[in-house]
Motif scaffolding. Structure first.
Motif, PDB file in Angstrom:
ATOM      1  N   ASP A  91       0.825  -1.199   0.000  1.00  0.00           N
ATOM      2  CA  ASP A  91       0.000   0.000   0.000  1.00  0.00           C
ATOM      3  C   ASP A  91       0.868   1.261   0.000  1.00  0.00           C
ATOM      4  N   SER A  92       0.375   2.307  -0.632  1.00  0.00           N
ATOM      5  CA  SER A  92       1.094   3.577  -0.693  1.00  0.00           C
ATOM      6  C   SER A  92       1.368   4.142   0.697  1.00  0.00           C
ATOM      7  N   THR A  93       0.393   4.026   1.586  1.00  0.00           N
ATOM      8  CA  THR A  93       0.567   4.541   2.947  1.00  0.00           C
ATOM      9  C   THR A  93       1.660   3.789   3.686  1.00  0.00           C
ATOM     10  N   ILE A 148       2.682  -2.367  -6.508  1.00  0.00           N
ATOM     11  CA  ILE A 148       1.955  -1.102  -6.399  1.00  0.00           C
ATOM     12  C   ILE A 148       2.064  -0.413  -7.752  1.00  0.00           C
ATOM     13  N   ARG A 152       0.592   5.351  -7.793  1.00  0.00           N
ATOM     14  CA  ARG A 152       0.256   5.377  -6.375  1.00  0.00           C
ATOM     15  C   ARG A 152       1.476   5.453  -5.472  1.00  0.00           C
ATOM     16  N   LEU A 153       2.665   5.457  -6.053  1.00  0.00           N
ATOM     17  CA  LEU A 153       3.856   5.604  -5.240  1.00  0.00           C
ATOM     18  C   LEU A 153       3.886   6.991  -4.583  1.00  0.00           C
ATOM     19  N   PRO A 154       4.312   7.065  -3.323  1.00  0.00           N
ATOM     20  CA  PRO A 154       4.441   8.372  -2.682  1.00  0.00           C
ATOM     21  C   PRO A 154       5.728   9.063  -3.131  1.00  0.00           C
ATOM     22  N   LYS A 180       7.640  13.072  -8.805  1.00  0.00           N
ATOM     23  CA  LYS A 180       7.650  12.540  -7.443  1.00  0.00           C
ATOM     24  C   LYS A 180       9.060  12.491  -6.859  1.00  0.00           C
TER      25      LYS A 180
END
Length: 368
Positions: A91-93, A148, A152-154, A180
């Motif tokens: 998940d990204s988070t 992922i 959606r990568l932070p 990013k």
């Protein structure tokens, strides 16, 4: 008949020139001014970058055609998985909020996400479907889903790139990543592609072999590899290829990029070892090109040369770029690692690797 052949050849040449000049995935070209600058490098001779020994040999046109014919028309019974490879999702988070011990996540082939000292680093982030300038020119990767999606990568602190081949430097991946990422680090010349794709020169740092750069609490060291470069017929060897050493205050990590086996591994091990973790090429080999891609048995030996505590075979499990079975690399390296008493880790795509805690062989490929 001769007139027809002449027209056909001329049309193909003009079509290729138009394709190369109009399609962005081919990237940029090293300018005469940059070539002049690269002449200061010991690795740049007669207008191109070179290896420590004289490889690879330049193929004649007929040899190139013969090799292409063999690659495209040889049937490899187990060249690809029978079904889509299952991956672990992240998940990204989880990435954005991670503040624990150093971990890596493999995306297949040579692409990794590394989280170290509260920094997030991408290595050779090839997320594309096909390792080629256009989807029509290659076969699809073995996994249709990624751990992922790239969108959606932070925020990414840094990207390391080993060289400019399509299975390591992907146009669409970079276009989606570019806003990013704080900094991009490449061997000499590779930055011309990034600039052509809209990344400011100030966010690109190019290094020669044995040069290093500080990035906050980390140090990135550009180290030798034995390979070649080029994204089209007329720019082979115009950019440098490399491996990378990543150092924090407490850990040292090695990434081989693409490389044939050579004495540079012992040199790197002597200069920067021991390594806590080494990602070492193991795939896309053939007796026709032994100097630019290692065989699995050599991959295991590299673990010893580097004085690495833990070795992970990479450059397999995503694309069919050679004539061996798709599981041949990992099966052979596992066998040789046992013989040499090399600790190996073979995670499933997307499965986190925690340094100091991951030292087992998960034979996930047997269920694919």
């Amino acid at each position: 008949m001769l007139l027809f052949l002449g027209i056909l050849i001329s049309t193909l040449i003009l079509g290729y020139i138009a394709f190369v000049n109009l399609y962005p995935s081919f990237g940029g070209d090293v300018s005469p001014a940059l070539r002049k600058e690269y002449e200061k490098s010991k690795n740049f001779k007669n207008g191109q970058f070179v290896n420590q020994k004289d490889v690879p040999e330049d193929l004649t046109f007929m040899e190139t055609l013969k090799l292409a014919r063999k690659f495209f028309f040889t049937n490899v019974p187990n060249g690809s998985p029978m079904q889509d490879i299952t991956v672990k999702k992240i998940d990204s988070t989880d990435i954005a909020e991670y503040r624990d011990n150093t971990r890596l996540i493999w995306f297949g082939h040579s692409a990794f996400l590394l989280q170290i000292d509260n920094k997030t680093v991408l290595i050779d982030p090839m997320f594309g479907k096909v390792a080629a300038p256009h989807d029509w020119l290659g076969t699809n990767r073995f996994n249709s889903e990624m751990p992922i999606e790239i969108e959606r990568l932070p925020k990414i602190d840094a990207v390391l790139i080993s060289h400019d081949h399509y299975d390591h430097l992907d146009y669409n991946s970079i276009k989606k990543l570019k806003d990013k990422v704080e900094m991009f680090y490449t061997p000499l010349g590779v930055g011309v592609h990034l600039e052509a794709w809209g990344i400011e020169k100030e966010r690109i740092s190019e290094l020669d072999w044995w040069q290093d750069v500080k990035f906050k609490e980390l140090k990135f060291i550009c180290t030798p590899a034995q390979h070649f470069s080029g994204r089209k017929f007329n720019n082979r060897q115009s950019t440098l290829w490399s491996s990378w050493v990543i150092q924090s205050h407490t850990e040292s990590i090695f990434f081989s990029g693409d490389s044939g086996y050579g004495p540079h591994f012992k040199e790197i091990g002597k200069a920067f070892g021991p390594f806590d973790f080494a990602m070492v090429e193991c795939g896309q080999y053939n007796k026709m090109w032994p100097d630019i891609h290692m065989f699995p048995e050599e991959t295991a030996q590299v673990g010893i040369d580097l004085n690495a505590k833990l070795v992970m075979p990479i450059h397999w499990g995503a694309f069919k770029l050679a004539l061996h079975d798709w599981t041949d690399p990992v099966e052979r390296v596992v066998k040789k690692a046992k013989e040499l008493d090399v600790d190996l880790v073979t995670p499933q795509i997307g499965e986190p690797i925690f340094l100091g805690h991951s030292d087992s062989t998960n034979q996930w490929w047997e269920n694919q």
